[in-house]
Design a protein around this motif. Sequence first.
Motif, PDB file in Angstrom:
ATOM      1  N   PRO A   1       6.812   3.173   7.536  1.00 35.20           N
ATOM      2  CA  PRO A   1       6.101   4.309   6.967  1.00 35.20           C
ATOM      3  C   PRO A   1       7.126   5.336   6.492  1.00 35.20           C
TER       4      PRO A   1
ATOM      5  N   GLU B   1      11.854  10.355   2.696  1.00 38.56           N
ATOM      6  CA  GLU B   1      13.004   9.612   3.232  1.00 38.56           C
ATOM      7  C   GLU B   1      13.973   9.201   2.113  1.00 38.56           C
TER       8      GLU B   1
ATOM      9  N   ASP C   1       3.519   8.154   1.838  1.00 35.57           N
ATOM     10  CA  ASP C   1       2.412   9.112   1.744  1.00 35.57           C
ATOM     11  C   ASP C   1       2.671  10.178   0.672  1.00 35.57           C
TER      12      ASP C   1
ATOM     13  N   ASP D   1      11.234   2.645  11.971  1.00 37.06           N
ATOM     14  CA  ASP D   1      11.429   3.905  11.252  1.00 37.06           C
ATOM     15  C   ASP D   1      12.389   3.690  10.081  1.00 37.06           C
TER      16      ASP D   1
ATOM     17  N   ARG E   1      14.053   2.050  24.959  1.00 37.77           N
ATOM     18  CA  ARG E   1      15.199   2.913  25.275  1.00 37.77           C
ATOM     19  C   ARG E   1      15.410   3.045  26.770  1.00 37.77           C
TER      20      ARG E   1
ATOM     21  N   THR F   1       6.210   5.193  24.399  1.00 36.09           N
ATOM     22  CA  THR F   1       6.028   5.782  23.062  1.00 36.09           C
ATOM     23  C   THR F   1       6.899   5.085  22.007  1.00 36.09           C
TER      24      THR F   1
ATOM     25  N   GLN G   1       1.337   5.027  19.307  1.00 37.11           N
ATOM     26  CA  GLN G   1       2.230   4.022  19.897  1.00 37.11           C
ATOM     27  C   GLN G   1       1.752   3.630  21.296  1.00 37.11           C
TER      28      GLN G   1
ATOM     29  N   LYS H   1       9.378  14.274  11.486  1.00 37.50           N
ATOM     30  CA  LYS H   1       8.089  14.880  11.114  1.00 37.50           C
ATOM     31  C   LYS H   1       7.224  15.148  12.339  1.00 37.50           C
ATOM     32  N   MET H   2       7.763  14.899  13.507  1.00 37.89           N
ATOM     33  CA  MET H   2       6.972  15.113  14.712  1.00 37.89           C
ATOM     34  C   MET H   2       6.794  16.622  14.940  1.00 37.89           C
TER      35      MET H   2
HETATM   36  N1  LIG Z   1       3.692   7.327   5.629  1.00 30.63           N
HETATM   37  C1  LIG Z   1       4.024   8.238   6.554  1.00 30.63           C
HETATM   38  N2  LIG Z   1       5.188   8.116   7.230  1.00 30.63           N
HETATM   39  C2  LIG Z   1       5.482   9.056   8.147  1.00 30.63           C
HETATM   40  C3  LIG Z   1       4.644  10.143   8.451  1.00 30.63           C
HETATM   41  N3  LIG Z   1       5.235  10.872   9.450  1.00 30.63           N
HETATM   42  C4  LIG Z   1       6.396  10.258   9.743  1.00 30.63           C
HETATM   43  N4  LIG Z   1       6.558   9.165   8.948  1.00 30.63           N
HETATM   44  C5  LIG Z   1       7.657   8.197   8.953  1.00 30.63           C
HETATM   45  O1  LIG Z   1       7.690   7.595  10.233  1.00 30.63           O
HETATM   46  C6  LIG Z   1       9.028   7.334  10.643  1.00 30.63           C
HETATM   47  C7  LIG Z   1       9.337   8.100  11.955  1.00 30.63           C
HETATM   48  O2  LIG Z   1       9.156   9.484  11.710  1.00 30.63           O
HETATM   49  P1  LIG Z   1      10.009  10.612  12.458  1.00 30.63           P
HETATM   50  O3  LIG Z   1       9.387  11.899  12.131  1.00 30.63           O
HETATM   51  O4  LIG Z   1      11.454  10.414  12.202  1.00 30.63           O
HETATM   52  O5  LIG Z   1       9.674  10.216  13.967  1.00 30.63           O
HETATM   53  P2  LIG Z   1      10.425  10.579  15.319  1.00 30.63           P
HETATM   54  O6  LIG Z   1      10.072  11.938  15.711  1.00 30.63           O
HETATM   55  O7  LIG Z   1      11.866  10.176  15.306  1.00 30.63           O
HETATM   56  O8  LIG Z   1       9.622   9.556  16.253  1.00 30.63           O
HETATM   57  C8  LIG Z   1      10.041   8.218  16.441  1.00 30.63           C
HETATM   58  O9  LIG Z   1      10.241   8.033  17.825  1.00 30.63           O
HETATM   59  C9  LIG Z   1       9.035   8.194  18.613  1.00 30.63           C
HETATM   60  C10 LIG Z   1       9.358   7.980  20.062  1.00 30.63           C
HETATM   61  O10 LIG Z   1      10.302   8.892  20.481  1.00 30.63           O
HETATM   62  C11 LIG Z   1       7.975   7.185  18.208  1.00 30.63           C
HETATM   63  O11 LIG Z   1       6.784   7.397  18.954  1.00 30.63           O
HETATM   64  C12 LIG Z   1       7.677   7.341  16.719  1.00 30.63           C
HETATM   65  O12 LIG Z   1       6.766   6.314  16.314  1.00 30.63           O
HETATM   66  C13 LIG Z   1       8.970   7.235  15.929  1.00 30.63           C
HETATM   67  O13 LIG Z   1       9.471   5.909  16.063  1.00 30.63           O
HETATM   68  C14 LIG Z   1       9.919   7.766   9.460  1.00 30.63           C
HETATM   69  O14 LIG Z   1      10.183   6.648   8.676  1.00 30.63           O
HETATM   70  C15 LIG Z   1       9.039   8.785   8.747  1.00 30.63           C
HETATM   71  O15 LIG Z   1       9.351   8.937   7.372  1.00 30.63           O
HETATM   72  C16 LIG Z   1       3.419  10.262   7.723  1.00 30.63           C
HETATM   73  O16 LIG Z   1       2.617  11.177   7.895  1.00 30.63           O
HETATM   74  N5  LIG Z   1       3.172   9.278   6.795  1.00 30.63           N
END
Ligand SMILES: Nc1nc2c(ncn2[C@@H]2O[C@H](COP(=O)(O)OP(=O)(O)O[C@H]3O[C@H](CO)[C@@H](O)[C@H](O)[C@@H]3O)[C@@H](O)[C@H]2O)c(=O)[nH]1
Length: 246
Positions: free
Chosen positions: A9, A13, A38, A93, A122, A159, A186, A216-217
């Motif tokens: 997703p 990026e 998106d 990701d 992890r 997660t 997740q 984007k969290m």
């Molecule tokens: N299409 C789409 N993609 C999204 C959206 N929000 C985030 N993404 C995509 O989803 C991926 C993860 O987004 P991050 O925002 O980088 O996530 P993170 O905070 O690092 O969270 C990661 O780790 C978490 C656990 O610690 C995971 O729960 C999570 O799924 C992700 O792997 C990236 O490729 C980002 O572009 C959205 O609304 N729409």
Amino acid sequence: MKERIVVIPTFNEIENIEAIIRKVFSLSLPFDMLIVDDGSPDGTALKVKELQQEFSGRLHLEERKGKLGLGTAYIHGFKYGLRNGYQYLFEMDADFSHNPEDLVRLYEACAGQGNDVAIGSRYVTGVNVVNWPMSRVLMSYFASKYVRFITGLPIHDTTAGFKCYHHRVLEVINLDSIRFVGYAFQIEMKFLAWKYGFRLIEVPIIFTDRTKGQSKMSKGIFKEAILGVLRIKLKSLFTNYRQPAV
Ligand SMILES: Nc1nc2c(ncn2[C@@H]2O[C@H](COP(=O)(O)OP(=O)(O)O[C@H]3O[C@H](CO)[C@@H](O)[C@H](O)[C@@H]3O)[C@@H](O)[C@H]2O)c(=O)[nH]1
């Protein structure tokens, strides 16, 4: 049946997308890719379209109109993968926090060892996170403990967002019933796979925080997870998780 597809997703990026696509296509094992974008204002999807000329037939793109959340982007991607007959579907990701080389290890843990879901974890051997502030490591680690305590899910990294699913898992889970968009997505996917009796395995990985682009969290997604876990547990009390007969 086609063998493997990696669903990524994306939202804004542009700094990572080309490198991650090239990396996946250079792995020792062939993987197809689906990017679910998106409507990224930074032109992520345009870059994917450009690369589709080079990786014709292996690089797929689904564009949605607005930022609808990571969870629904994965659901969209899973449905695409199932429709197109893929045997194994991966979550990853775009930002290299998941090392694409580990896709091969996740695949082997599923296909080679008879598991249904392989989870890049992890926390299965200590804490393997690089470049996160201590506050985020602690939050993530204890969130996993909280989920395990409330739901009983026997997974250290609840997660985790780096996974390989056998297609049957995604066919049995009712994807339309899942509404969560972030960490709770997740958690629920793992919880349902476990409740339906599928075999889950954790594969130790090192998670390295992104060096390009932004996470984007948000606080809202964190809140969704805390309350979401309680909802998942409550719903489970009234649900019969028997697998449909083959
Ligand atoms: N299409 C789409 N993609 C999204 C959206 N929000 C985030 N993404 C995509 O989803 C991926 C993860 O987004 P991050 O925002 O980088 O996530 P993170 O905070 O690092 O969270 C990661 O780790 C978490 C656990 O610690 C995971 O729960 C999570 O799924 C992700 O792997 C990236 O490729 C980002 O572009 C959205 O609304 N729409």
